[in-house]
Design an enzyme around this catalytic site. Structure first.
Site, mmCIF file in Angstrom:
data_model
loop_
_atom_site.group_PDB
_atom_site.id
_atom_site.type_symbol
_atom_site.label_atom_id
_atom_site.label_comp_id
_atom_site.label_asym_id
_atom_site.label_seq_id
_atom_site.Cartn_x
_atom_site.Cartn_y
_atom_site.Cartn_z
ATOM 1 N N LYS A 66 1.153 -1.012 0.661
ATOM 2 C CA LYS A 66 -0.173 0.062 -0.111
ATOM 3 C C LYS A 66 0.967 1.327 -0.093
ATOM 4 O O LYS A 66 0.448 1.655 -0.894
ATOM 5 C CB LYS A 66 -0.646 0.080 1.797
ATOM 6 N N GLN A 110 -4.622 -1.720 9.945
ATOM 7 C CA GLN A 110 -4.523 -2.479 8.812
ATOM 8 C C GLN A 110 -5.086 -4.189 9.997
ATOM 9 O O GLN A 110 -5.176 -3.799 11.157
ATOM 10 C CB GLN A 110 -3.439 -3.008 8.459
ATOM 11 N N ASP A 133 -11.038 2.331 3.801
ATOM 12 C CA ASP A 133 -11.285 1.656 4.123
ATOM 13 C C ASP A 133 -12.631 0.807 3.279
ATOM 14 O O ASP A 133 -12.816 0.039 3.646
ATOM 15 C CB ASP A 133 -10.632 0.926 5.258
HETATM 16 N N1 GUN Z 1 -6.666 -7.103 6.226
HETATM 17 C C1 GUN Z 1 -6.497 -7.774 4.422
HETATM 18 N N2 GUN Z 1 -6.511 -7.036 3.696
HETATM 19 C C2 GUN Z 1 -7.045 -5.934 4.796
HETATM 20 C C3 GUN Z 1 -7.219 -4.802 4.116
HETATM 21 O O1 GUN Z 1 -8.240 -4.486 2.518
HETATM 22 N N3 GUN Z 1 -8.047 -3.576 4.310
HETATM 23 C C4 GUN Z 1 -7.610 -3.535 5.675
HETATM 24 N N4 GUN Z 1 -7.964 -2.250 6.741
HETATM 25 N N5 GUN Z 1 -7.190 -4.646 6.449
HETATM 26 C C5 GUN Z 1 -6.542 -5.546 5.992
#
Ligand code: GUN
Length: 299
Positions: A66, A110, A133
């Site tokens: 990311k 995350q 998100d």
């Molecule tokens: N853990 C695995 N994929 C994601 C995601 O797209 N966003 C978040 N916040 N945590 C994750």
């Protein structure tokens, strides 16, 4: 040769690959140009804060991807990595500050978090307009009501991929396997919004094989390597694999596989996403899109 001949006689063909990697690259180039344009008026780059707690290796990889993608398109990263024993109150304080910080357009926690932390309560603390998100109850509520808003990245990425390949969702039977807040639930709502007839399957679902076989569009997000075999897929179905499982083979080499037995299922389906290179890059791209959406609306 014999094999190829018999395949042709039986009119088999391999499914078309839903190439998330290629689409993500195209979208990221467009985003980069858009950010360069917007930045002339705003005099600052868009900003995203990815918060990670602990040292889960899969999460560390996702967070790195990311942050790299942010750097590629021109989004500034204000991410923080916290020690595994960070308290709920400490994280709430950080989110409070990021909510106030005018350089920051998106905040993401995350998941999963270490057991002592309450993720649901933490997601409440993020300002809904900075909820990159799309997991805040306000944005989830907007999705349920069909109103515009920040959308969860993985399901939004799947919808964008289906759109790109002109896969018509209206009136189709869509089966979503998995009911997580991150993928399954918002995925089902987005398909419903696009006029599919949607069923959500989960660990207590009976006769899941037959249900999967009834799907014109099958979305799998459970985290079980190769759960979906060829005999669980309807001929000519669209199969989207959200799974990312690291497995180690007999030689001790680890590799990433999805929830779908790709090699077998590609002989049955009309369209299929690979792992890696399918849904994963789209998730990252939708996160960037969400951040730029918030940025473009900020004053
Ligand atoms: N853990 C695995 N994929 C994601 C995601 O797209 N966003 C978040 N916040 N945590 C994750």
């Amino acid at each position: 040769m014999q094999n190829l001949k018999s395949k042709m006689q039986m009119n088999y063909k391999n499914a078309q690959i839903l190439d998330g990697k290629a689409l993500a690259q195209r979208m990221q180039s467009e985003l980069q140009a858009r950010i360069a344009r917007l930045q002339k008026e705003r005099h600052r780059p868009p900003g995203l804060a990815v918060l990670m707690v602990g040292d889960d290796p899969a999460s560390a990889t996702y967070v790195r991807n990311k942050e790299r993608a942010c750097a590629r398109v021109g989004i500034a990263s204000y991410g923080k990595h916290f020690h595994g024993d960070t308290t709920q109150a400490e994280l709430e304080q950080v989110i409070y500050q990021l909510n106030q910080d005018e350089r920051v357009d998106g905040i993401l926690v995350q998941l999963p978090l270490p057991k002592h932390l309450d993720a649901i309560s933490l997601l409440y603390q993020i300002h809904p307009d900075k909820d990159a998100d799309g997991l805040h109850p306000v944005n989830m509520g907007r999705l349920i009501r069909g109103e515009p808003g920040l959308r969860s990245c993985t399901p939004a990425g799947v919808m964008r991929l289906l759109e790109e390949y002109k896969i018509d969702v209206a009136g189709k039977n869509a089966v979503v396997i998995g009911r997580s807040i991150l993928v399954g639930k918002p995925m089902a709502l987005m398909l419903l919004q696009a006029d599919a007839t949607v069923t959500i399957a989960h660990s207590k679902t009976r006769e899941i094989d037959a249900l999967a076989r009834s799907a014109d569009i099958l979305i799998v997000a459970v985290g079980r390597p190769h759960l979906i075999k060829a005999d669980m897929v309807k001929p000519k179905a669209v199969v989207v694999d959200v799974g990312m499982n690291s497995i180690t083979d007999e030689a001790g080499n680890s590799r990433l596989v999805g929830d779908v037995d790709f090699e077998a299922v590609k002989e049955v389906a009309d369209f299929i996403t690979p792992v890696p290179g399918g849904v994963g890059p789209m998730t990252v791209t939708m996160l960037l899109e969400n951040t730029v959406f918030s940025y473009s609306r900020s004053r």
